[in-house]
Enzyme design. Sequence first.
Site, PDB file in Angstrom:
ATOM      1  N   HIS A   9       0.832  -1.207   0.000  1.00 53.63           N
ATOM      2  CA  HIS A   9       0.000   0.000   0.000  1.00 53.63           C
ATOM      3  C   HIS A   9       0.865   1.255   0.000  1.00 53.63           C
ATOM      4  CE1 HIS A   9      -3.397  -2.565   0.592  1.00 53.63           C
ATOM      5  NE2 HIS A   9      -4.223  -1.565   0.839  1.00 53.63           N
ATOM      6  N   SER A  10       2.090   1.128   0.449  1.00 50.18           N
ATOM      7  CA  SER A  10       3.009   2.263   0.461  1.00 50.18           C
ATOM      8  C   SER A  10       4.155   1.999  -0.507  1.00 50.18           C
ATOM      9  CB  SER A  10       3.560   2.462   1.879  1.00 50.18           C
ATOM     10  OG  SER A  10       4.803   3.132   1.833  1.00 50.18           O
TER      11      SER A  10
END
Lengths: 127, 244
Positions: A9-10
């Site tokens: 997600h990052s």
Amino acid sequence: MVGIVVVSHSAKAAEGICEIAREMSGEGALEYAGGDPDGGIGTSSDPIREAIETASDGDGVVVLVDLGSAVMNAELAIEMAGVDDVVIADAPVLEGALNAAVAATSPSATVESVRESAEEARDVSKV
Amino acid sequence: MPEEFERQCDLVVTALEAVADRLAEEKETLTELDSAIGDADHGANMNRGFQAALEKVSENDAGDPADVVKTIGVALVSTIGGASGPLYGGSIMSASQELEGGITADSSVAFAETYLETVESRGKATVGDKTMVDALTPAVHTYKKSIEVDDLDPLEALAKAVDAAQRGVEFTTPIRAKKGRASYLGWRSVGHQDPGATSTLMILEELLAVAAEELDGEIEREIDAEADVDPAELEAESPGEGDD
């Protein structure tokens, strides 16, 4: 050689995981994708597809993912990528990426052997 | 047929515009729902996706409605992100092939069913998980039954489907989430309406509004309407010759 793609997600987390894994694996094809289309926290299938295509040299690609939508976007990216033999390893993303990166350096590595190594990380206990 | 296709393409674009406008208006509402049990980006993501789809569609001169619908799906996949990108965009892409012969009552049912199946299999969700599946399943089942069993025209069928979706959205409030980000909250997810089910309903409402407007007076027997479930897409279509 078998390529590896790390999805988080990052983008920073994905990049960092690749850095850690690369220290163990040397030169292998290790790509990452992370973040939503706006640059925020999330996942998106286009960058994952591009990472898969970049990581592939014809020997297949193993994809490591973090949570939730990372799986769905990776699945869609695999369907849309023009690459054969791409699998998602059902493994913790950091430990799995490390195991996969090491396994991919074996001269006899295959997509299956790299995926199995990644998935062995599920059973590692830390304390 | 080409003339009919042209009209159907225009209708799909009209429906897309209505959906995009609605989601722009409801951006805050969706984000508020998502901030209670998710990551507070559903409104922004849907708005970004549908605005991008509008742009893409206006750049393309697609020859048939299936192409237009597919273009919408591809744009949504690239721009929504998260789980909603594959769930909305990927499912529209897969279902668009059902419209290759044009939009008719039959093909709209096939579209709706394929859309639902794709959402379920990609999201691995089922009814009762507190997801968009809770709105979509009753809508699709009602649409299919209204057309195939009750022999209603597509506009009436779509109206019933929207009612069913509305009840599905209400059903998401009192249940505990089992899929998606909200499932991390466990029991704390109870009492909050699901954002994905809500956006699904909003899309269906707009499809119905456009179908009612555009097909007014045209529905007589086997027309085509479409819609159902497709987010983004659709709408209605061709009078008359319809069915394929």
